[in-house]
Design an enzyme around this catalytic site. Structure first.
Site, PDB file in Angstrom:
ATOM      1  N   ARG A 271       0.842  -1.202   0.000  1.00 12.39           N
ATOM      2  CA  ARG A 271       0.000   0.000   0.000  1.00 12.39           C
ATOM      3  C   ARG A 271       0.877   1.252   0.000  1.00 12.39           C
ATOM      4  O   ARG A 271       0.630   2.208  -0.743  1.00 12.39           O
ATOM      5  CB  ARG A 271      -0.900  -0.026   1.242  1.00 12.39           C
ATOM      6  CG  ARG A 271      -1.726   1.222   1.371  1.00 12.39           C
ATOM      7  CD  ARG A 271      -2.530   1.212   2.649  1.00 12.39           C
ATOM      8  NE  ARG A 271      -3.105   2.521   2.852  1.00 12.39           N
ATOM      9  CZ  ARG A 271      -2.886   3.284   3.884  1.00 12.39           C
ATOM     10  NH1 ARG A 271      -2.073   2.886   4.840  1.00 12.39           N
ATOM     11  NH2 ARG A 271      -3.446   4.453   3.984  1.00 12.39           N
ATOM     12  N   SER A 286      -6.658   2.392   0.799  1.00 13.97           N
ATOM     13  CA  SER A 286      -6.449   1.937   2.182  1.00 13.97           C
ATOM     14  C   SER A 286      -6.342   0.415   2.154  1.00 13.97           C
ATOM     15  O   SER A 286      -6.226  -0.201   1.088  1.00 13.97           O
ATOM     16  CB  SER A 286      -7.626   2.384   3.053  1.00 13.97           C
ATOM     17  OG  SER A 286      -8.801   1.735   2.617  1.00 13.97           O
ATOM     18  N   ASP A 329     -19.453   4.464   8.817  1.00  8.37           N
ATOM     19  CA  ASP A 329     -19.858   5.493   9.763  1.00  8.37           C
ATOM     20  C   ASP A 329     -20.110   6.768   8.950  1.00  8.37           C
ATOM     21  O   ASP A 329     -19.174   7.355   8.420  1.00  8.37           O
ATOM     22  CB  ASP A 329     -18.707   5.699  10.757  1.00  8.37           C
ATOM     23  CG  ASP A 329     -19.070   6.671  11.842  1.00  8.37           C
ATOM     24  OD1 ASP A 329     -20.255   6.773  12.178  1.00  8.37           O
ATOM     25  OD2 ASP A 329     -18.140   7.338  12.363  1.00  8.37           O
ATOM     26  N   SER A 379     -17.064  -5.096   7.801  1.00  8.09           N
ATOM     27  CA  SER A 379     -17.065  -3.952   8.723  1.00  8.09           C
ATOM     28  C   SER A 379     -15.642  -3.719   9.208  1.00  8.09           C
ATOM     29  O   SER A 379     -15.040  -4.613   9.808  1.00  8.09           O
ATOM     30  CB  SER A 379     -17.980  -4.252   9.915  1.00  8.09           C
ATOM     31  OG  SER A 379     -17.789  -3.276  10.910  1.00  8.09           O
ATOM     32  N   ASN A 380     -15.101  -2.544   8.915  1.00  9.97           N
ATOM     33  CA  ASN A 380     -13.750  -2.221   9.397  1.00  9.97           C
ATOM     34  C   ASN A 380     -13.861  -1.286  10.599  1.00  9.97           C
ATOM     35  O   ASN A 380     -13.643  -0.100  10.501  1.00  9.97           O
ATOM     36  CB  ASN A 380     -12.932  -1.579   8.275  1.00  9.97           C
ATOM     37  CG  ASN A 380     -11.492  -1.299   8.705  1.00  9.97           C
ATOM     38  OD1 ASN A 380     -11.093  -1.680   9.796  1.00  9.97           O
ATOM     39  ND2 ASN A 380     -10.743  -0.641   7.840  1.00  9.97           N
ATOM     40  N   GLY A 404     -10.402  -5.834  13.056  1.00 10.10           N
ATOM     41  CA  GLY A 404      -9.987  -5.058  14.236  1.00 10.10           C
ATOM     42  C   GLY A 404      -8.906  -4.072  13.837  1.00 10.10           C
ATOM     43  O   GLY A 404      -8.533  -3.970  12.666  1.00 10.10           O
ATOM     44  N   HIS A 432     -25.344 -20.084  11.114  1.00 13.06           N
ATOM     45  CA  HIS A 432     -24.975 -21.481  11.320  1.00 13.06           C
ATOM     46  C   HIS A 432     -26.101 -22.439  10.924  1.00 13.06           C
ATOM     47  O   HIS A 432     -25.918 -23.661  10.911  1.00 13.06           O
ATOM     48  CB  HIS A 432     -24.587 -21.713  12.789  1.00 13.06           C
ATOM     49  CG  HIS A 432     -23.502 -22.728  12.967  1.00 13.06           C
ATOM     50  ND1 HIS A 432     -23.165 -23.671  12.003  1.00 13.06           N
ATOM     51  CD2 HIS A 432     -22.653 -22.966  13.993  1.00 13.06           C
ATOM     52  CE1 HIS A 432     -22.180 -24.438  12.440  1.00 13.06           C
ATOM     53  NE2 HIS A 432     -21.845 -24.029  13.648  1.00 13.06           N
ATOM     54  N   ASP A 436     -21.706 -24.054   7.530  1.00 19.15           N
ATOM     55  CA  ASP A 436     -21.005 -24.776   8.589  1.00 19.15           C
ATOM     56  C   ASP A 436     -19.705 -24.049   8.956  1.00 19.15           C
ATOM     57  O   ASP A 436     -19.204 -23.213   8.197  1.00 19.15           O
ATOM     58  CB  ASP A 436     -20.732 -26.234   8.178  1.00 19.15           C
ATOM     59  CG  ASP A 436     -19.990 -26.324   6.863  1.00 19.15           C
ATOM     60  OD1 ASP A 436     -18.985 -25.591   6.722  1.00 19.15           O
ATOM     61  OD2 ASP A 436     -20.423 -27.096   5.968  1.00 19.15           O
TER      62      ASP A 436
HETATM   63  N1  CAO Z   1      -6.502  -0.508  11.728  1.00 12.99           N
HETATM   64  C1  CAO Z   1      -5.780   0.578  11.732  1.00 12.99           C
HETATM   65  N2  CAO Z   1      -5.852   1.559  10.821  1.00 12.99           N
HETATM   66  C2  CAO Z   1      -6.729   1.421   9.838  1.00 12.99           C
HETATM   67  C3  CAO Z   1      -7.536   0.303   9.750  1.00 12.99           C
HETATM   68  C4  CAO Z   1      -7.402  -0.695  10.745  1.00 12.99           C
HETATM   69  N3  CAO Z   1      -8.149  -1.798  10.722  1.00 12.99           N
HETATM   70  N4  CAO Z   1      -8.301   0.433   8.668  1.00 12.99           N
HETATM   71  C5  CAO Z   1      -7.999   1.582   8.100  1.00 12.99           C
HETATM   72  N5  CAO Z   1      -7.046   2.187   8.802  1.00 12.99           N
HETATM   73  C6  CAO Z   1      -6.426   3.448   8.548  1.00 12.99           C
HETATM   74  C7  CAO Z   1      -6.333   3.701   7.088  1.00 12.99           C
HETATM   75  O1  CAO Z   1      -5.186   3.079   6.576  1.00 12.99           O
HETATM   76  C8  CAO Z   1      -6.285   5.185   7.021  1.00 12.99           C
HETATM   77  O2  CAO Z   1      -4.981   5.612   7.320  1.00 12.99           O
HETATM   78  P1  CAO Z   1      -4.275   6.741   6.402  1.00 12.99           P
HETATM   79  O3  CAO Z   1      -5.089   7.977   6.611  1.00 12.99           O
HETATM   80  O4  CAO Z   1      -2.894   6.809   6.973  1.00 12.99           O
HETATM   81  O5  CAO Z   1      -4.322   6.269   5.017  1.00 12.99           O
HETATM   82  C9  CAO Z   1      -7.168   5.593   8.153  1.00 12.99           C
HETATM   83  O6  CAO Z   1      -7.285   4.463   9.007  1.00 12.99           O
HETATM   84  C10 CAO Z   1      -8.535   6.025   7.752  1.00 12.99           C
HETATM   85  O7  CAO Z   1      -9.071   5.053   6.903  1.00 12.99           O
HETATM   86  P2  CAO Z   1     -10.431   5.395   6.108  1.00 12.99           P
HETATM   87  O8  CAO Z   1     -11.561   5.361   7.055  1.00 12.99           O
HETATM   88  O9  CAO Z   1     -10.244   6.651   5.363  1.00 12.99           O
HETATM   89  O10 CAO Z   1     -10.505   4.286   5.081  1.00 12.99           O
HETATM   90  P3  CAO Z   1     -10.833   2.739   5.129  1.00 12.99           P
HETATM   91  O11 CAO Z   1     -10.977   2.366   3.726  1.00 12.99           O
HETATM   92  O12 CAO Z   1      -9.824   1.995   5.868  1.00 12.99           O
HETATM   93  O13 CAO Z   1     -12.230   2.570   5.867  1.00 12.99           O
HETATM   94  C11 CAO Z   1     -14.602   2.783   6.135  1.00 12.99           C
HETATM   95  C12 CAO Z   1     -13.404   2.994   5.238  1.00 12.99           C
HETATM   96  C13 CAO Z   1     -15.817   3.315   5.471  1.00 12.99           C
HETATM   97  C14 CAO Z   1     -14.763   1.301   6.434  1.00 12.99           C
HETATM   98  C15 CAO Z   1     -14.355   3.509   7.458  1.00 12.99           C
HETATM   99  O14 CAO Z   1     -14.149   4.848   7.172  1.00 12.99           O
HETATM  100  C16 CAO Z   1     -15.504   3.402   8.414  1.00 12.99           C
HETATM  101  O15 CAO Z   1     -16.492   4.115   8.366  1.00 12.99           O
HETATM  102  N6  CAO Z   1     -15.360   2.475   9.393  1.00 12.99           N
HETATM  103  C17 CAO Z   1     -16.382   2.311  10.420  1.00 12.99           C
HETATM  104  C18 CAO Z   1     -17.110   1.010  10.162  1.00 12.99           C
HETATM  105  C19 CAO Z   1     -18.203   0.820  11.176  1.00 12.99           C
HETATM  106  O16 CAO Z   1     -18.864   1.754  11.598  1.00 12.99           O
HETATM  107  N7  CAO Z   1     -18.381  -0.438  11.619  1.00 12.99           N
HETATM  108  C20 CAO Z   1     -19.323  -0.739  12.681  1.00 12.99           C
HETATM  109  C21 CAO Z   1     -20.412  -1.582  12.173  1.00 12.99           C
HETATM  110  S1  CAO Z   1     -21.439  -2.152  13.432  1.00 12.99           S
HETATM  111  O17 CAO Z   1     -21.971  -0.823  14.125  1.00 12.99           O
END
Ligand code: CAO
Length: 461
Positions: A271, A286, A329, A379-380, A404, A432, A436
């Site tokens: 990356r 990302s 989010d 979900s990230n 995570g 489930h 499986d």
């Molecule tokens: N651990 C640490 N850092 C992370 C990471 C992780 N798992 N995932 C992404 N990052 C970093 C990225 O690399 C980026 O760093 P840089 O600014 O240095 O490039 C920074 O965090 C911000 O990432 P981003 O949010 O702009 O981009 P993304 O593609 O990684 O994620 C999205 C996009 C939409 C998944 C995220 O913005 C988001 O909204 N996450 C929340 C998901 C959520 O609400 N889940 C809960 C569901 S249940 O209620």
């Protein structure tokens, strides 16, 4: 001082007038010795018995800091020397400070109790001083009387760094004692003595100060009424309403959750290597596009995870498209916009689509199409934090994975050497009833393999 026989005779004559028991041997004409001290001491001792000269044992007083003993480093006086109050007696060294001890009395030194480098004990005699008044022992009242006028000058202080301990050094023991008795922190007092030395009066004035009274007052917890805002009831609507429906349905699903560590060290390097180039093309890249692509590749092999079940769980529909929903989010709360047909998209195309959806999320401008048709979800939450998470399936879908936060941790390489690895914990939840555990575990294994060897993502194997 050397004296001549003539002067010796003169002294002897005077002494003889006062006392007949002077040792005449000292007046031996044939002796050319320095006898003045001897004569003086003998005369003093004789004179003392008749005119109330007193021999006082001047004790080494408390230096503070819990010091119980010191080494005598230098004597500034010798037996026979006349000293006045404040005259330097000796320098002593503890493990914390060097201190010059000064005389509390006017008189003549009659004995030094220690040789250089010997250990002197606090409270034990340091020197004997013959005075023409007072007792032959130091009483505590004497101590106080004399200490009031007398100082122990601190010449240098070693290993003293904090202002508090520095201040402790710039006052005499009785002042320290007074401060201790009243639990006064000397660092709070500005000394009015020479060189900022803290005097007894300074401590007493400090004890009278209004600030201290305020501080010393028993601390009664003061209840400060806080303005409490009225409770607020608002209708559940919009995305939240959708969430209520989806999550309530989701909890009816007996799920299976599987988690594993995925090393993203190589992915992070990749990356980093392409980040700038992507930005030049207007794409922010990302980890997500890589995970989305790896998931899609996994779904090709384990299509049961890219399926849906009807409400009574009587039919499974295997979806031909990988429409991967991304938990996001957004300005309006949790939304799960969908990247369609991921199986046909490259990593950079996925990144472009993700960028677009993120902008829509920020602006709250999703189209209906963006938010429908999902067949699998990611979900990230690691962007926010958290090492482990248990994702919640979005029915009628049957599987979801969550990431995570990434952490650099020590791990073994193939040669059993400890190396730093950037790790993300990936958890997958599957319905489930229709999926499986082996399928989910195998799917995660495949995803892990691709992320840990990111070149695989470009081979479409
Ligand atoms: N651990 C640490 N850092 C992370 C990471 C992780 N798992 N995932 C992404 N990052 C970093 C990225 O690399 C980026 O760093 P840089 O600014 O240095 O490039 C920074 O965090 C911000 O990432 P981003 O949010 O702009 O981009 P993304 O593609 O990684 O994620 C999205 C996009 C939409 C998944 C995220 O913005 C988001 O909204 N996450 C929340 C998901 C959520 O609400 N889940 C809960 C569901 S249940 O209620």
């Amino acid at each position: 001082m050397s004296v001549t026989h003539k002067s010796c005779r003169l002294i002897a004559t005077i002494l003889n007038k006062n006392c007949r028991s002077v040792n005449k041997s000292v007046f031996n004409r044939n002796r050319h010795v320095d006898i003045s001290k001897e004569i003086y001491l003998q005369s003093r001792s004789i004179y003392t018995s008749t005119l109330l000269f007193k021999n006082i044992s001047f004790k080494l007083s408390d230096i503070g800091e819990g010091i119980r003993e010191v080494a005598v480093k230098e004597w500034f006086v010798k037996v026979g020397d006349k000293v006045s109050q404040f005259d330097n007696i000796c320098e002593v060294q503890s493990d914390k400070a060097s201190v010059t001890i000064t005389s509390r009395y006017d008189g003549v030194i009659t004995k030094l109790h220690y040789a250089i480098d010997e250990t002197a004990l606090v409270g034990k005699p340091l020197v004997d001083i013959e005075t023409d008044s007072g007792d032959d022992t130091e009483s505590s009242s004497d101590d106080e009387k004399v200490e009031k006028k007398t100082e122990e000058k601190i010449v240098k202080s070693v290993q003293q760094t904090s202002p508090s301990s520095y201040k402790k050094d710039i006052c005499i023991p009785s002042v320290r004692r007074l401060a201790k008795e009243h639990s006064v922190d000397l660092s709070l007092i500005n000394g009015s003595g020479k060189d900022g030395r803290i005097l007894k009066e300074d401590v007493l004035n400090f004890l009278k100060s209004p600030e201290l009274k305020a501080d010393a007052a028993p601390s009664v917890p003061v209840h400060t009424p806080k303005t409490v805002q009225a409770d607020r009831t608002v209708p559940v609507k919009g995305f939240q309403k959708a969430m209520v429906k989806t999550m309530t349905e989701s909890l009816k699903i007996p799920d299976f959750v599987y988690s594993d560590e995925v090393a993203v060290t190589k992915l992070a390097q990749l990356r980093q290597a392409v980040k700038e180039e992507c930005l030049k093309s207007g794409v922010k890249i990302s980890y997500m596009p890589f995970f989305i692509k790896a998931a899609s590749n996994g779904l090709l092999k384990y299509p049961v995870l890219n399926a849906s079940v009807d409400s009574n769980c009587e039919n499974i529909t295997y979806k031909s498209s990988h429409n991967i929903g991304i938990a996001m989010d957004t300005k309006v709360g949790l939304a799960v916009p969908v990247i369609k047909n991921v199986q046909d998209l490259s990593v950079i195309e996925i990144a472009k689509e993700l960028n677009r959806l993120m902008i829509s999320g920020k602006e709250g401008t999703f189209s209906a199409s963006d938010l429908t048709g999902g067949t699998f979800a990611i979900s990230n939450i690691g962007v926010i934090g958290g090492t482990y998470t248990k994702p919640v399936i979005l029915p009628p879908q049957v599987a979801i994975i969550a990431l995570g936060t990434s952490r650099v941790l020590p791990r073994f390489d193939a040669d059993m050497k400890v190396i730093p690895e950037e790790i993300i914990c990936v958890s997958g939840a599957a319905d489930h009833r229709v999926v499986d555990g082996v399928s989910m575990a195998s799917f995660i294994n495949l995803l892990k393999k691709q992320i840990e060897n990111p070149y695989l993502l470009f081979l479409n194997l």
